[in-house]
Design a protein around this motif. Structure first.
Motif, PDB file in Angstrom:
ATOM      1  N   PRO A  44       0.808  -1.231   0.000  1.00  0.00           N
ATOM      2  CA  PRO A  44       0.000   0.000   0.000  1.00  0.00           C
ATOM      3  C   PRO A  44       0.841   1.281   0.000  1.00  0.00           C
ATOM      4  CG  PRO A  44      -0.846  -1.581   1.598  1.00  0.00           C
ATOM      5  CD  PRO A  44       0.467  -2.104   1.145  1.00  0.00           C
ATOM      6  N   LEU A  45       2.092   1.208   0.464  1.00  0.00           N
ATOM      7  CA  LEU A  45       2.943   2.395   0.504  1.00  0.00           C
ATOM      8  C   LEU A  45       3.520   2.740  -0.860  1.00  0.00           C
ATOM      9  CD1 LEU A  45       4.914   1.700   3.821  1.00  0.00           C
ATOM     10  CD2 LEU A  45       2.876   3.095   3.513  1.00  0.00           C
ATOM     11  N   GLN A  47       2.268   1.551  -3.973  1.00  0.00           N
ATOM     12  CA  GLN A  47       1.315   1.559  -5.084  1.00  0.00           C
ATOM     13  C   GLN A  47       1.080   2.949  -5.672  1.00  0.00           C
ATOM     14  OE1 GLN A  47      -2.076  -0.659  -3.565  1.00  0.00           O
ATOM     15  NE2 GLN A  47      -1.664  -2.356  -4.973  1.00  0.00           N
ATOM     16  N   PRO A  48       0.982   4.029  -4.842  1.00  0.00           N
ATOM     17  CA  PRO A  48       0.784   5.368  -5.433  1.00  0.00           C
ATOM     18  C   PRO A  48       1.955   5.814  -6.312  1.00  0.00           C
ATOM     19  CG  PRO A  48       0.186   5.369  -3.117  1.00  0.00           C
ATOM     20  CD  PRO A  48       0.867   4.067  -3.381  1.00  0.00           C
ATOM     21  N   MET A  49       3.123   5.177  -6.200  1.00  0.00           N
ATOM     22  CA  MET A  49       4.293   5.567  -6.984  1.00  0.00           C
ATOM     23  C   MET A  49       4.320   4.912  -8.352  1.00  0.00           C
ATOM     24  SD  MET A  49       6.984   5.057  -3.847  1.00  0.00           S
ATOM     25  CE  MET A  49       8.396   5.474  -4.868  1.00  0.00           C
ATOM     26  N   THR A  67       8.335  -2.127 -13.189  1.00  0.00           N
ATOM     27  CA  THR A  67       8.259  -0.690 -13.388  1.00  0.00           C
ATOM     28  C   THR A  67       9.580  -0.200 -13.950  1.00  0.00           C
ATOM     29  OG1 THR A  67       7.738   1.417 -12.314  1.00  0.00           O
ATOM     30  CG2 THR A  67       9.027  -0.160 -11.045  1.00  0.00           C
ATOM     31  N   THR A  71      11.744   4.487 -11.062  1.00  0.00           N
ATOM     32  CA  THR A  71      10.785   4.193  -9.990  1.00  0.00           C
ATOM     33  C   THR A  71      11.358   3.163  -9.027  1.00  0.00           C
ATOM     34  OG1 THR A  71       8.961   4.658 -11.514  1.00  0.00           O
ATOM     35  CG2 THR A  71       8.421   3.494  -9.489  1.00  0.00           C
TER      36      THR A  71
END
Length: 285
Positions: A44-45, A47-49, A67, A71
């Protein structure tokens, strides 16, 4: 001229193929071995990246990421700060309750004559050593005043790791008799059955350390037996999220209450007052 154009075309095709190869190579899947945090906590930490065409999965202490290299480097920088040894915490909850009760009673007992043919008999009351009694002829006046202070101090401590949920519960099952109205074709009858009432105190907690402070989700509960015969239980329960400094006590909440009652009968009266205070405190070390 045609040969020159052909060379330019071949050069452009080669550049496109080269860039495509680089992009395919940069977006290949990478496996990252975690040390102290599980993949379930880390995903969850990060995923926004990730971009719309990126992907991440994981199991236990392994992350699988597809990715770009840029990243990946940013994720590794984040992991260097997050994937660290968990801090062990000692969490102490103190639940205090105090109640003050005051009771006043007055009564008259004895015999009194009215005229020549009638007299009144007032039932005698059980003498109270702590009261005042005044007697004259066959009458007796009694006055009592009593004060009672009740207190309960419940302290519980649990050890847990940063980011891990923990709970502690202690208590007992108290038997009591239940009266049940049973109706049948033969009529109504009172049946008795033994039941058990659970009296449980404790708390559930989830701490997260941020420097010298801890953000904590906590739900404490305190139960006390009010009436052993009926199984009546008093309880207080609180649920909140607070931030506390390590090693310092903080108040999570308080309950204040008061009650008054008055009763009167023939030549007898009584009154009572009670006040109650309940406090919940927290310390994290």
């Amino acid at each position: 001229m045609s040969r020159h154009r052909s060379n330019i075309r071949l050069l452009l095709i080669g550049l496109v193929v080269f860039l495509t190869a680089i992009n395919a190579f940069s977006d290949e899947a990478r496996i990252i071995q975690l040390k102290h945090r599980t993949a379930r906590e880390i995903i969850p930490l990060i995923q926004p990246m990730l971009g719309p065409h990126d992907a991440v999965a994981g199991a236990d202490y392994r992350l699988i990421i597809r990715t770009s290299e840029a990243t990946i480097r940013e994720i590794e920088r984040i992991l260097a700060q997050v994937d660290v040894t968990r801090r062990q915490l000692q969490i102490t909850i103190e639940q205090l309750s105090a109640e003050n009760r005051t009771q006043n009673n007055q009564s008259v007992s004895g015999r009194a004559r009215i005229g020549d043919n009638a007299h009144i008999v007032l039932p005698n009351k059980t003498p109270n050593e702590n009261g005042v009694q005044i007697a004259k002829d066959n009458l007796r006046y009694s006055a009592t005043k009593s004060k009672q202070t009740l207190s309960n101090n419940n302290t519980q401590t649990v050890m847990t790791l940063d980011g891990q949920r923990a709970y502690i519960r202690v208590g007992q099952s108290v038997p009591h008799v239940k009266r049940i109205l049973a109706i049948s074709h033969q009529g109504a009858a009172i049946a008795h059955e033994v039941g058990f009432q659970n009296i449980i105190s404790g708390f559930e907690v989830l701490p997260r350390v941020h420097g010298k402070h801890v953000k904590i989700e906590i739900s404490p509960r305190l139960s006390t037996l009010e009436n052993p015969e009926t199984g009546l239980v008093n309880f207080q329960e609180l649920s909140t999220t607070v931030e506390a400094k390590l090693g310092e006590w903080i108040d999570l909440g308080a309950i204040l209450g008061s009650r008054s009652e008055v009763h009167r009968t023939v030549l007898e009266s009584g009154s009572g007052q009670s006040s109650e205070r309940r406090i919940v405190r927290l310390k994290i070390e």
